[in-house]
Structures are given as C-alpha cells and as structure tokens.
Design an enzyme around this catalytic site. Sequence first.
Site, PDB file in Angstrom:
ATOM      1  N   GLU A 110       0.820  -1.208   0.000  1.00 41.25           N
ATOM      2  CA  GLU A 110       0.000   0.000   0.000  1.00 41.25           C
ATOM      3  C   GLU A 110       0.857   1.263   0.000  1.00 41.25           C
ATOM      4  OE1 GLU A 110      -4.118  -1.435   2.111  1.00 41.25           O
ATOM      5  OE2 GLU A 110      -2.374  -1.196   3.401  1.00 41.25           O
ATOM      6  N   GLU A 130      -3.960  -9.754   3.357  1.00 40.18           N
ATOM      7  CA  GLU A 130      -4.794  -9.559   4.545  1.00 40.18           C
ATOM      8  C   GLU A 130      -5.904 -10.596   4.702  1.00 40.18           C
ATOM      9  OE1 GLU A 130      -2.850  -5.531   4.067  1.00 40.18           O
ATOM     10  OE2 GLU A 130      -3.492  -7.168   2.777  1.00 40.18           O
TER      11      GLU A 130
END
Length: 258
Positions: A110, A130
């Site tokens: 990210e 995730e």
Amino acid sequence: MSDGFSVGRQAGIVIVTLDRPERRNALHPAAHHALEAQFDALAADDSVRVVILTGTGDKAFCAGYDLLDNLETGVMEIAARGFGGLTFRTDFPHPLIAAVNGDAMGGGFEMALACDIIIAARTARFALPEPKVGWVALGGGIQRLPRAIGTKRAAEIILTGRFVGAEEGLALGFVNEVVEPGETVERALAIAEAIQACAPIAIRASKAALYAGLDQPDLATALKSETYPLAQVVLDSADAEEGKRAFAERRPPRWEGR
C-alpha cells in the site's frame, strides 16, 4: 535512525529508508506515527524536490504491519494519515518514488502504491495477503490497485492474496521498471535527478493536475483549464519566463521556484 527508519538527503532529493530488518521492515505503532510526522515535515518543506522511499536489505521493502509487536503488546494502531503515515494522503506535493528492494506485503504494498513511481528489484514480490489472516487491505490497497491496473485484474490479486512478482507487476502496469537487486535506489535517484532538473512549480502543478484530472466526471471537464488553478500560476511564474529564456539562450535554466 529514528523509530524504525532513517532519512538521508542529496540536494533536494530525500531518501526515507524503512529500517527494521529484524522484522522485515514491518512497522509497529511508533514507526507509523514517526513516519507521519516525517512526511508532514517533508510536505511542508519547499526545498524538497523528490522523495524516495525504500527499505533496508534485499529481502523486504516492508512486510506490512508488525504482527509480532501486536502479539507482544496487544496494540494495533496506525497513523491518522494511513499506513506508514502515507497511504491516506492524496495531496502530497512532491513526487514520490518507491524503490522496492524486496517483498512489499500488505501495508508495504500500500505504501508503494501511494507513490507516483515504483522501481522494483527483479526479486521483489507484492501482495495484499490480509484475507489470509482475517483482515481487509483498507490502507489504500483495495482502492489504489484497481485504479492502477483495472478492476478485474485487481480483484483476483486482492481476493486470493497471492504474490505478484516484479515482472508481472510491470506487465500489469503498477510497476514502472524492473532492475537488478541492489540497483533500485540508484535507478530511483536517476529518475529523481531528471525530475529535479525541471521547474519545481511546474512539477508540483503537473502532479496535482495528473491526479485531479482522473477525478473529474468526464473528459470535457478534465480538459478545462479552470479545473487546475495552479496551472495558471505556473504560466504566470518567473520560472516560466526563465524556461523560455534558457531555451532561447541554449543554457540550463536557473529555477527560482516561483
């Protein structure tokens, strides 16, 4: 080093290096908050021309959130401005280059996606894993990846949590260039120097217009000059006049930043 990262500077080029190799440069709460303060300071510093973000070693750019720290402390916390104090920013004024020296996992991916340019080592890998640990990549990965490569291709990566190699990232379009291991910062510096050769105010306006244009409802609106107020400031600037004179006189421009 301060709270898991170090900062170096070469003229107007700042290099922020994530430096927790014992945790594969994963970030704990103190690092998130310290990096947020660092990026705030860099954003407010007009002498900064380009920021390069990289990691220590050749194994990991950033392995994401430090889960071992969470297990040890029971604390799960990132900064108000996102993972690494970076990923929730949409108006950082200076060009950001990610020199991805190794794995960029979760929040590390990210952070790379929050940069304008990604240079990746051939051995680097990217993932938003995730879902494999019961989380969701809400630090910007789910939002930025489809904007970079399209919804269908991003969906497969997001929903499987699989690794994407540097060459595949290049083919998909979220990686700008693949280099040999150990050469990411060198290549990022070369690009930064090319950016630094341009007029500072023109670079800020160009970056702002690049992203503002993507947010317009249609092409007609995106093409209107009034959509980009900073662009007119650039055209009326001393640097715009200097650029013309330098071109006519066949000499390097002397930018004033105004």
